[in-house]
Design an enzyme around this catalytic site. Sequence first.
Site, mmCIF file in Angstrom:
data_model
loop_
_atom_site.group_PDB
_atom_site.id
_atom_site.type_symbol
_atom_site.label_atom_id
_atom_site.label_comp_id
_atom_site.label_asym_id
_atom_site.label_seq_id
_atom_site.Cartn_x
_atom_site.Cartn_y
_atom_site.Cartn_z
ATOM 1 N N SER A 175 19.918 45.269 2.270
ATOM 2 C CA SER A 175 20.632 46.663 2.668
ATOM 3 C C SER A 175 21.930 46.610 1.824
ATOM 4 O O SER A 175 22.615 45.840 1.646
ATOM 5 C CB SER A 175 21.029 46.358 4.160
ATOM 6 N N ALA A 210 34.132 46.294 -0.082
ATOM 7 C CA ALA A 210 34.529 46.792 1.217
ATOM 8 C C ALA A 210 34.432 48.137 1.288
ATOM 9 O O ALA A 210 35.257 49.135 0.899
ATOM 10 C CB ALA A 210 36.143 46.244 1.666
ATOM 11 N N ASN A 258 22.078 44.914 11.678
ATOM 12 C CA ASN A 258 23.192 44.574 11.179
ATOM 13 C C ASN A 258 24.235 44.022 12.076
ATOM 14 O O ASN A 258 25.085 44.837 12.868
ATOM 15 C CB ASN A 258 24.157 45.621 10.297
ATOM 16 N N CYS A 268 28.312 42.631 9.212
ATOM 17 C CA CYS A 268 29.343 43.376 8.225
ATOM 18 C C CYS A 268 30.599 42.914 8.457
ATOM 19 O O CYS A 268 31.113 42.872 9.614
ATOM 20 C CB CYS A 268 29.174 44.969 8.343
HETATM 21 C C1 LIG Z 1 28.163 46.679 -2.157
HETATM 22 C C2 LIG Z 1 27.203 46.050 -1.132
HETATM 23 C C3 LIG Z 1 26.955 46.790 0.189
HETATM 24 C C4 LIG Z 1 26.397 46.174 1.066
HETATM 25 N N1 LIG Z 1 26.081 46.942 2.271
HETATM 26 C C5 LIG Z 1 25.392 46.396 3.264
HETATM 27 C C6 LIG Z 1 24.956 47.408 4.485
HETATM 28 O O1 LIG Z 1 25.201 48.352 4.654
HETATM 29 N N2 LIG Z 1 24.294 46.448 5.542
HETATM 30 C C7 LIG Z 1 24.024 45.334 5.345
HETATM 31 O O2 LIG Z 1 23.530 44.554 6.439
HETATM 32 N N3 LIG Z 1 24.338 44.594 4.500
HETATM 33 C C8 LIG Z 1 24.936 45.118 3.224
HETATM 34 N N4 LIG Z 1 25.467 44.133 2.088
HETATM 35 C C9 LIG Z 1 25.222 42.758 2.172
HETATM 36 C C10 LIG Z 1 23.884 42.646 1.590
HETATM 37 O O3 LIG Z 1 22.758 43.187 2.123
HETATM 38 C C11 LIG Z 1 23.622 40.895 1.405
HETATM 39 O O4 LIG Z 1 23.465 40.300 2.541
HETATM 40 C C12 LIG Z 1 24.949 40.351 0.638
HETATM 41 O O5 LIG Z 1 25.218 41.060 -0.444
HETATM 42 C C13 LIG Z 1 24.265 38.881 -0.019
HETATM 43 O O6 LIG Z 1 23.384 39.011 -0.964
HETATM 44 P P1 LIG Z 1 23.429 39.216 -2.613
HETATM 45 O O7 LIG Z 1 24.382 38.129 -2.851
HETATM 46 O O8 LIG Z 1 21.918 39.017 -2.988
HETATM 47 O O9 LIG Z 1 24.065 40.514 -2.780
HETATM 48 C C14 LIG Z 1 26.031 44.876 0.922
HETATM 49 C C15 LIG Z 1 26.598 44.003 -0.098
HETATM 50 C C16 LIG Z 1 26.959 44.810 -1.240
HETATM 51 C C17 LIG Z 1 27.165 44.208 -2.438
#
Ligand SMILES: Cc1cc2nc3c(=O)[nH]c(=O)nc-3n(C[C@H](O)[C@H](O)[C@H](O)COP(=O)(O)O)c2cc1C
Length: 300
Positions: free
Chosen positions: A21, A70, A125, A128
Amino acid sequence: MIDLRTKAGGIELDTPLILASGILDENGYTMRRILEAGAAAVVTKSIGVDERNGYTSPVVFEGENYIINAMGLPNPGIEEYGGEIKIAEEAGKPVIGSIFAADAPTFLKLAGEMVDYGVSAIELNLSCPHVKGFGTEVGSDPTLVKDIVETLKASIDIPIWSKLSPNVTDIVEIGSAASESDALVLINTVRAMAIDINARMPVLTNVYGGLSGNAIKPVGLRLVYEIKKELDCNIIGVGGIGNASDAIEYIMAGASAVQIGTALWRKGRGIFDEINQGISGFMKDSGIGSIGEMIGVAVQ
Ligand SMILES: Cc1cc2nc3c(=O)[nH]c(=O)nc-3n(C[C@H](O)[C@H](O)[C@H](O)COP(=O)(O)O)c2cc1C
C-alpha cells in the site's frame, strides 16, 4: 516444474509478490500496469472517509538504502475511489482495498464500500506511524484492534487482513488481538526522522516519518518470525524486500506471500519479474517444487 502459486490471506495468488500500500497505487492505471508487469495482486493506497491532501513538502527524505516518508495519508476519499479500483481490476488479478479509520463503525463503513467496488480482500491500516488519530495510534491499542477486527469479521464476507506496526513493545499481544484476521501483514514503516545539519532543523515538515526500504528488512523479518513462532495465523511479509533472497527470507520466516513497496519506487516495475525469476531459480537449484515447501522452514 516450479510452482510459484501460493494461498495468502484467504486468496489464491499466481506468485507470492504483491504491491504494498502507498506506492504508485492511488491511480487505477498505475495499479493495472504493475499487475501486468508481474505483481500477483495490488494493495491500494490507504483510503479514508474524506479527501485528504496530506502534508506539505518535503514529505520524503531519501537515504542510501532507505527512505523516510511522512505523506500524511493523502487520498481522494472513499466515494471518489471506486473508478480507480475498476480500472485496476481490468488486469484480472486480485485488488486489495486498504482502509484507515479511527474506530470500528468507520472501518466497517469503508470496508462495505470497498466490497461494493469489487475488491478481493480488505487490508486494515492499523499502523501508519505519522498521522494523529489513525494508524499506530489505533493499532497499538489491543482492545480497539480486537473490536475493529471482530466487527469486520462479523459482517464482511471477504478476507480481512490486518497490517501491523513495528512501533509497539509487544507484537504478539497486538497480533493476538487481531488473530481473527485472515492474514497479519507485517510490517508498516518504522517511526524515524532526519535532520538537515545546514538548516539545523528536521527535514520533513511533519518532523517524524516512516522508515522503509532495505534498512528495515531485519526488523520486518524478526517480527514475522516472532509472530509465526507464537501464533497460528497466516502472515504476509513486507519491509525492505528488494531481491529474491529478501523475499525467500520472509517466506522461510513464515510469510505465505510478500509485499514490495520502496524497491518499486527505486527500481521500477521490472522488480516483480526479476524477483519472480530469482525465486524460481533458487527453487530449481534447491530442488524445491512449491512455495508451500518453504513457508516457515527457518522457524525453530
Ligand atoms: C511513500 C510511502 C507511502 C506509504 N503509504 C502507505 C499507506 O497509505 N498505507 C499503508 O498501510 N502503508 C503505507 N506505506 C508502507 C508500505 O506499504 C510498507 O509497509 C513499507 O514501506 C515497508 O515496505 P518497503 O520497505 O517494501 O517499502 C507507505 C510507504 C511509503 C514508502
